[in-house]
Design a protein around this motif. Structure first.
Motif, short mmCIF file in Angstrom:
data_model
loop_
_atom_site.label_atom_id
_atom_site.label_comp_id
_atom_site.label_asym_id
_atom_site.label_seq_id
_atom_site.Cartn_x
_atom_site.Cartn_y
_atom_site.Cartn_z
N UNK A 32 0.83 -1.21 0.00
CA UNK A 32 0.00 0.00 0.00
C UNK A 32 0.87 1.26 0.00
N UNK A 33 1.90 1.26 0.82
CA UNK A 33 2.81 2.41 0.87
C UNK A 33 3.50 2.63 -0.47
N UNK A 34 3.99 1.56 -1.07
CA UNK A 34 4.63 1.67 -2.38
C UNK A 34 3.65 2.14 -3.45
N UNK A 35 2.43 1.65 -3.39
CA UNK A 35 1.42 2.05 -4.36
C UNK A 35 1.10 3.54 -4.24
N UNK A 36 0.97 4.01 -3.00
CA UNK A 36 0.64 5.42 -2.78
C UNK A 36 1.76 6.34 -3.26
N UNK A 37 3.01 5.98 -2.93
CA UNK A 37 4.12 6.89 -3.20
C UNK A 37 4.80 6.66 -4.56
N UNK A 38 4.69 5.46 -5.13
CA UNK A 38 5.41 5.18 -6.37
C UNK A 38 4.54 4.62 -7.49
N UNK A 39 3.28 4.40 -7.24
CA UNK A 39 2.40 3.92 -8.30
C UNK A 39 2.03 2.46 -8.16
N UNK A 40 1.11 2.04 -9.00
CA UNK A 40 0.56 0.69 -8.87
C UNK A 40 1.57 -0.40 -9.22
N UNK A 41 2.50 -0.16 -10.14
CA UNK A 41 3.50 -1.18 -10.48
C UNK A 41 4.38 -1.46 -9.27
N UNK A 42 4.81 -0.40 -8.59
CA UNK A 42 5.60 -0.59 -7.37
C UNK A 42 4.76 -1.27 -6.29
N UNK A 43 3.48 -0.95 -6.22
CA UNK A 43 2.60 -1.56 -5.22
C UNK A 43 2.48 -3.06 -5.37
#
Length: 134
Positions: A32-43
């Motif tokens: 969730x943190x990666x998705x919020x800050x770096x986008x859905x691919x990172x999420x």
């Protein structure tokens, strides 16, 4: 004579359950943190990395806690070693599946999710001790 005594304890009452639950929560939070800050691919890359660590740990816990009792001591030790070997093989296989089968993928996020879940496993004794006191 077979000295195996199946463990009839519900999975949620085993010492590994709080650790696996915490690992699952950390994998979801990292994703969730990666998705919020770096986008859905990172999420989803972070989630996949977390699952690469979580699923082999769940397999290991299943193998180790299959039997209980003093009569099962040899079987438990055997399950410990085979569970650890299976965990390593499963981890390698899951990494290969993620690298080969998922496109696009953010490698840094995969390792971030993986390492976050591993950090929870490294502090497993603290987690188990905390949950057993209550």
């Amino acid at each position: 004579m077979d000295a195996r005594t199946p463990n009839k304890t519900p999975f949620r009452q085993l010492p590994a359950f709080p650790v696996l639950s915490m690992q699952c929560a950390v994998a979801l939070m990292a994703a969730l943190t990666l998705w919020i800050f770096q986008g859905y691919v990172a999420g989803y890359s972070g989630l996949l990395g977390g699952l690469v660590a979580l699923l082999p740990n769940a397999y290991f816990a299943y193998r180790v806690y299959r039997y209980s009792g003093a009569r099962s001591a040899r079987v438990i030790v055997k399950e410990f070693y085979s569970g650890e070997a299976g965990k390593l093989i499963l981890t390698a296989a899951l990494f290969v599946l993620v690298w080969v089968g998922v496109e696009p993928l953010e490698p840094t996020a995969v390792f971030a999710g993986y390492l976050a879940v591993l950090a929870v496993g490294a502090s497993a004794l603290l987690i188990v001790r905390r949950f057993q006191k209550h």
